[in-house]
Design a protein around this motif. Structure first.
Motif, PDB file in Angstrom:
ATOM      1  N   ASP A 108       0.852  -1.175   0.000  1.00 56.04           N
ATOM      2  CA  ASP A 108       0.000   0.000   0.000  1.00 56.04           C
ATOM      3  C   ASP A 108       0.898   1.239   0.000  1.00 56.04           C
ATOM      4  O   ASP A 108       1.958   1.229   0.604  1.00 56.04           O
ATOM      5  N   SER A 120       2.974   0.620   3.223  1.00 58.27           N
ATOM      6  CA  SER A 120       3.322  -0.657   3.836  1.00 58.27           C
ATOM      7  C   SER A 120       3.824  -1.560   2.727  1.00 58.27           C
ATOM      8  O   SER A 120       3.211  -1.630   1.664  1.00 58.27           O
ATOM      9  N   TRP A 122       5.216  -5.478   2.003  1.00 57.26           N
ATOM     10  CA  TRP A 122       5.325  -6.819   2.583  1.00 57.26           C
ATOM     11  C   TRP A 122       6.449  -7.594   1.903  1.00 57.26           C
ATOM     12  O   TRP A 122       6.553  -7.594   0.673  1.00 57.26           O
ATOM     13  N   ARG A 391       5.943  -6.730   7.497  1.00 53.26           N
ATOM     14  CA  ARG A 391       5.594  -5.460   6.894  1.00 53.26           C
ATOM     15  C   ARG A 391       6.648  -4.419   7.233  1.00 53.26           C
ATOM     16  O   ARG A 391       7.015  -4.252   8.385  1.00 53.26           O
ATOM     17  N   SER A 393       7.171  -0.419   7.147  1.00 52.83           N
ATOM     18  CA  SER A 393       6.390   0.788   6.897  1.00 52.83           C
ATOM     19  C   SER A 393       7.260   1.826   6.205  1.00 52.83           C
ATOM     20  O   SER A 393       8.485   1.826   6.327  1.00 52.83           O
TER      21      SER A 393
ATOM     22  N   HIS B 100      -3.711   4.034  10.649  1.00 55.27           N
ATOM     23  CA  HIS B 100      -3.993   2.664  11.097  1.00 55.27           C
ATOM     24  C   HIS B 100      -5.366   2.177  10.628  1.00 55.27           C
ATOM     25  O   HIS B 100      -5.581   0.971  10.503  1.00 55.27           O
ATOM     26  N   LYS B 102      -6.387   2.321   7.765  1.00 55.61           N
ATOM     27  CA  LYS B 102      -6.171   1.667   6.467  1.00 55.61           C
ATOM     28  C   LYS B 102      -5.662   0.238   6.617  1.00 55.61           C
ATOM     29  O   LYS B 102      -5.550  -0.484   5.632  1.00 55.61           O
ATOM     30  N   GLN B 103      -5.291  -0.138   7.839  1.00 56.94           N
ATOM     31  CA  GLN B 103      -4.735  -1.485   8.043  1.00 56.94           C
ATOM     32  C   GLN B 103      -5.798  -2.540   8.304  1.00 56.94           C
ATOM     33  O   GLN B 103      -5.479  -3.730   8.358  1.00 56.94           O
ATOM     34  N   SER B 367       2.587   6.559  10.892  1.00 60.25           N
ATOM     35  CA  SER B 367       2.943   5.142  10.998  1.00 60.25           C
ATOM     36  C   SER B 367       3.371   4.866  12.439  1.00 60.25           C
ATOM     37  O   SER B 367       3.562   5.783  13.222  1.00 60.25           O
ATOM     38  N   SER B 384       0.690  -2.942  14.708  1.00 64.04           N
ATOM     39  CA  SER B 384      -0.357  -2.487  13.797  1.00 64.04           C
ATOM     40  C   SER B 384      -1.715  -2.971  14.293  1.00 64.04           C
ATOM     41  O   SER B 384      -1.804  -3.680  15.304  1.00 64.04           O
TER      42      SER B 384
END
Lengths: 431, 431
Positions: A108, A120, A122, A391, A393, B100, B102-103, B367, B384
């Motif tokens: 993202d 983010s 991965w 993840r 950031s 957050h 968006k997580q 973040s 997260s």
């Protein structure tokens, strides 16, 4: 006979709390021994591994090389497994792979109204270790369930360890490792195998995460190396909770209760129903089916010691109880399972309707059978691709967005007494 | 002066491995003491909590009720915090909340070609515990970073524990708890607070997961209660790795290295650059800036003992080193950070370009600043929303799809010697 509870009983709360609190596992205090084993393998590497394998597994080896499962041994194992078993393992692997592929999250990246970019990203763990128990609890399905999520995640190297007491390995386990895509297999086990995976030795490269079930020594070792490497849950004995109504077939419900009970004398099978005649019929069917079960002794011990039938007035009343039990496996064997599903808060996996025995999920459903036990579904999930990725950031400021955000960061840095934090922002803004 | 390495040096591999292996924390062996404290709180509850708080925090209380932070105390704390600090905390909280949100993953449900339905359903943990250290390391930003993901996840109850040695609490920490949405605050700390959260006492309901940093006792306690509750990572000392090129401003780079070094004598700041003159200029700027830093002693100790400047031939050469370091914070302070970002495999958080000092991420970027330390970015992620939710998997067969999948499940059940598993499928298929 197992215990019988009813929410109508005056002492229900106490008895239900007792059921929840029942200590099903004797926690052996093996921590001191494990600590010594870990230290020895960390310091002496291969030499210690060979020594411990001789001592605990009665397996002589002149070096760790001798403990590697060779291509030839793998070929021999594959030939020993009946074709229908091989095909069933392949079907299971295909379905597990397909389902787990849907778990891969997307990266993202976005810009907010100040022009700050956040994101983010991965990435897969580089190397994972897979512990497989030896002896009776050495299940090929478990190898698939642990290894395939790692493969799907993109883990390049999967090192499997499996003790081979007296040199004997289960060919089905090797076949499953082959089908799943395991890269390396070592005939080592116990705390010494966990140490080798966590610290590395002359012959074994360290991994970043260790997964898979094991005995008390393996569990204690995993707890100790946590931090040096990642670990999965510490698995406890298996559990099923079945919620059934008057439409349920008592023979099917009994069969599902016993499928869980046959795992282990410490396994737990619980039925909750709003239908007293069903409760009676299931209790009778359990007794009837027990008599013809090869693992009758195990299943009977589990059912007698930890099994329970709980009668409730309505199915709605069952749900808060189910959420307190937080079962590894929850079967909603009722006419309208979707309605109850909405009220499920804590459960590892849910099996909907009369035609979804939990055993389908153990083998070929496609979802993972490594699930949280002992109430830990309250805070954790079954094994998935997420266990093998991490993840990172991302943050990116422009000069303008730094100018917009910087003053607040400076204020907080100063407020926390972290002057250098504040300065690292101020210096860029000529403040 | 800190150490200086170059990939051109003959002994680079050895010295880099030494740098990676440097033991920055003395691991105190407090396990026996912690075990006793946990047992006492589990058995005696409130009474033990009051006793330990008197003993370790010099705080007298007649009951746990006296240790609860009241609304009146909260109001008084809010009045003590300067308005610009309060506003900065609110800005930070708003940005953390927005990012957050968006997580939150979506539930998933689909039917495969056989008609089997599979799905994943996410639910929030019901109650979380937040450990906040007392004294110097008691940071309001850390309260926001730990509590807000839980609130966003939908956790209904967040119980915060914070030791108040001699009765003194940091009003900023209380203000941050208020802004974040913490439900309950207790003036307790150490292993006894972890025990209270994990097991519950007469006055404190147990939680399902405990997060937040703490000293060796807190870390040992979290390790021990893991399983009864979930825990977050065991945090080590903070780290930054800065990759810089000839375009970097040496004063800015030095400021960022020191922002990390001022945290703790065990913190680690590393610079990797392909530009020797920059390396020299940064080394000089660090010395210059150190002299005017209030926390000069801490930052100097960290920089001397664990800091390093590593010269490489090309920026590409830096990336494998960065991935071995697996830094908590990675700054890509170069002309083209996006190109290097693609090669990042292991890092907690990445800060792109010259205008993104790591301190922005500590406070107001949005973040999370709770990130994996001590190489654990190889297998884990920053805190997260995912840490406060759990996934229940869903499986639903129809009679037809069970007929399609059942035989393979029966084969595998029989192959594993789990006859009752096989029967629970066969009985539904009249096999």
């Amino acid at each position: 006979m197992s215990r019988r509870l009813s929410t109508q009983d005056a002492d229900f709360d106490i008895r239900f709390a007792e059921l929840l609190g029942a200590k099903r596992e004797v926690s052996e205090d093996v921590d001191q021994v494990v600590r010594e084993i870990l230290d020895n393998v960390r310091i002496h590497g291969d030499g210690a591994l060979v020594e411990y394998t001789k001592k605990f597994d009665r397996l002589e080896a002149s070096s760790v090389d001798d403990l590697v499962v060779t291509d030839r041994e793998m070929d021999a194992a594959l030939e020993k497994v009946p074709l229908d078993t091989l095909n069933a393992l392949k079907l299971a692997a295909d379905r597990i792979r397909a389902h787990h592929q849907k778990q891969l999250p997307k990266n993202d990246r976005y810009k907010d109204h100040l022009g700050v970019e956040l994101g983010s990203r991965w990435t897969a763990i580089e190397a994972a270790g897979l512990y497989v128990p030896g002896g009776l609890a050495s299940y090929p399905s478990s190898v698939l369930m642990n290894a395939i999520p790692a493969v799907v995640a993109g883990v390049e190297r999967i090192a499997m360890v499996v003790p081979s007491p007296g040199g004997i390995l289960n060919p089905q386990v090797l076949a499953a490792a082959h089908i799943a895509g395991v890269s390396e297999i070592y005939r080592i086990g116990g705390a010494q195998a966990v140490a080798a995976l966590a610290y590395g030795t002359q012959s074994i490269e360290p991994v970043s995460k260790i997964v898979g079930p094991g005995n008390a020594y393996v569990a204690a070792a995993k707890r100790r190396v946590f931090g040096t490497v990642g670990i999965d849950m510490i698995a406890g004995p298996s559990e099923v909770l079945i919620i059934a109504d008057g439409h349920s077939n008592p023979d099917w419900v009994a069969a599902d209760l016993l499928a869980q009970a046959e795992h282990d004398p410490s396994a737990q099978s619980i039925l909750i129903t709003n239908d007293e005649p069903l409760a009676d019929a299931v209790a009778q069917a359990v007794e009837r089916q027990l008599t013809t079960l090869p693992r009758q002794d195990v299943a009977r011990a589990s059912w007698q010691d930890f099994g329970a039938i709980i009668c409730v007035k309505t199915l709605e009343e069952a749900m808060p109880l189910a959420n307190r039990i937080a079962a590894e496996h929850l079967e909603l064997a009722v006419a309208d399972p979707e309605k109850l599903l909405e009220k499920v808060r804590n459960a590892g996996a849910v099996f909907l309707g009369h035609h979804t025995p939990e055993a389908i999920g153990d083998y070929v459903g496609g979802s993972n059978h490594v699930l949280p036990t002992a109430r830990s579904a309250k805070f954790s999930s079954g094994l998935s691709v997420l266990d093998f990725i991490k993840r990172t950031s991302i943050l990116k400021c422009t000069p303008d967005s730094l100018r917009a955000l910087g003053p607040a960061a400076i204020t907080l840095g100063e407020a926390e007494g972290l002057t250098a934090h504040a300065r690292s922002v101020a210096i860029r803004l000529n403040l």
